[in-house]
Design a protein around this motif. Sequence first.
Motif, short mmCIF file in Angstrom:
data_model
loop_
_atom_site.label_atom_id
_atom_site.label_comp_id
_atom_site.label_asym_id
_atom_site.label_seq_id
_atom_site.Cartn_x
_atom_site.Cartn_y
_atom_site.Cartn_z
N LEU A 241 55.16 49.10 27.21
CA LEU A 241 53.97 49.46 27.88
C LEU A 241 53.64 49.35 29.33
O LEU A 241 52.64 49.97 29.99
CB LEU A 241 52.73 49.01 26.84
N ALA A 242 54.38 48.56 29.96
CA ALA A 242 54.12 48.17 31.23
C ALA A 242 54.35 49.32 32.12
O ALA A 242 55.39 50.08 32.07
CB ALA A 242 55.00 46.94 31.78
N ILE A 243 53.71 49.62 33.25
CA ILE A 243 53.73 50.68 34.31
C ILE A 243 55.31 50.45 35.13
O ILE A 243 55.43 49.47 35.68
CB ILE A 243 52.67 50.84 35.29
N ASN A 244 56.10 51.48 34.81
CA ASN A 244 57.45 51.32 35.26
C ASN A 244 57.15 51.94 36.69
O ASN A 244 57.82 53.26 37.28
CB ASN A 244 58.42 51.94 34.56
N ALA A 245 56.57 51.06 37.86
CA ALA A 245 56.64 51.70 39.32
C ALA A 245 56.62 50.39 40.00
O ALA A 245 56.50 49.20 39.61
CB ALA A 245 55.12 52.07 39.16
N PRO A 246 57.30 50.42 41.27
CA PRO A 246 57.44 49.51 42.15
C PRO A 246 55.85 48.67 42.48
O PRO A 246 55.11 49.45 42.53
CB PRO A 246 58.09 49.90 43.42
N LEU A 247 56.10 47.54 42.84
CA LEU A 247 54.75 46.69 43.18
C LEU A 247 54.61 47.18 44.58
O LEU A 247 55.43 47.15 45.44
CB LEU A 247 54.91 45.30 42.95
N SER A 248 53.28 47.13 44.83
CA SER A 248 52.92 47.02 46.48
C SER A 248 53.37 45.74 47.09
O SER A 248 53.39 44.87 46.36
CB SER A 248 51.46 47.48 46.56
N MET B 58 66.64 36.02 32.18
CA MET B 58 65.96 36.58 33.14
C MET B 58 66.15 38.22 33.27
O MET B 58 66.98 38.87 33.09
CB MET B 58 66.49 36.24 34.75
N LEU B 59 65.01 38.82 33.06
CA LEU B 59 64.97 40.35 32.95
C LEU B 59 64.09 40.91 34.37
O LEU B 59 63.11 40.97 34.37
CB LEU B 59 63.77 40.56 31.87
N PRO B 60 65.05 41.27 35.03
CA PRO B 60 64.52 41.92 36.51
C PRO B 60 63.38 43.09 36.27
O PRO B 60 62.77 43.63 36.75
CB PRO B 60 65.73 42.42 37.28
N ASP B 61 63.62 43.76 35.02
CA ASP B 61 62.85 44.86 34.82
C ASP B 61 61.44 44.53 34.28
O ASP B 61 60.42 45.17 34.71
CB ASP B 61 63.30 45.98 33.88
N THR B 62 61.31 43.26 34.13
CA THR B 62 59.93 42.89 33.45
C THR B 62 59.36 41.91 34.77
O THR B 62 59.95 40.96 35.08
CB THR B 62 60.08 41.95 32.40
N ARG B 63 58.22 42.67 35.33
CA ARG B 63 57.62 41.94 36.39
C ARG B 63 56.55 41.13 36.13
O ARG B 63 55.17 41.57 35.95
CB ARG B 63 57.47 43.08 37.45
N THR B 64 56.79 40.06 35.50
CA THR B 64 55.36 39.16 34.99
C THR B 64 56.20 37.70 35.13
O THR B 64 57.42 37.34 35.14
CB THR B 64 55.19 39.35 33.63
N LEU B 65 55.30 36.78 35.42
CA LEU B 65 55.68 35.32 35.20
C LEU B 65 55.52 34.55 33.93
O LEU B 65 55.57 33.62 33.65
CB LEU B 65 54.57 34.56 36.36
N LEU C 77 53.82 40.04 47.17
CA LEU C 77 53.41 38.76 48.04
C LEU C 77 52.63 37.73 47.13
O LEU C 77 52.78 36.64 47.26
CB LEU C 77 52.63 39.07 49.22
N LEU C 78 51.73 38.16 46.35
CA LEU C 78 51.11 37.56 45.41
C LEU C 78 52.03 36.70 44.23
O LEU C 78 51.87 35.45 44.08
CB LEU C 78 50.01 38.21 44.57
N LEU C 79 53.12 37.27 43.87
CA LEU C 79 54.05 36.87 42.96
C LEU C 79 54.99 35.76 43.67
O LEU C 79 55.23 34.67 42.93
CB LEU C 79 54.89 37.98 42.63
#
Length: 65
Positions: free
Chosen positions: A19-26, A1-8, A31-33
């Motif tokens: 290349l993913a934007i390194n910013a917190p999700l709104s 598990m990679l907590p830095d990678t925000r994808t399913l 909630l969508l995730l």
Amino acid sequence: MLPDTRTLNPFITQDQAYLAINAPLSFGQSLLLVWPQVVAIVAETTVSFAAAYVAFMRQEIRSRS
């Protein structure tokens, strides 16, 4: 598990992760995730409570006096 990678997507490449934007999700994106997990937790809790309630109501409880 990679907590830095925000994808399913389990098949994300290192280049895509870099290349993913390194910013917190709104809140809405977060909630969508997690909405499937939240719905599953609420459903399992409701089913467990209903089963315990039905089992309790079927028991014959009498006073010993």
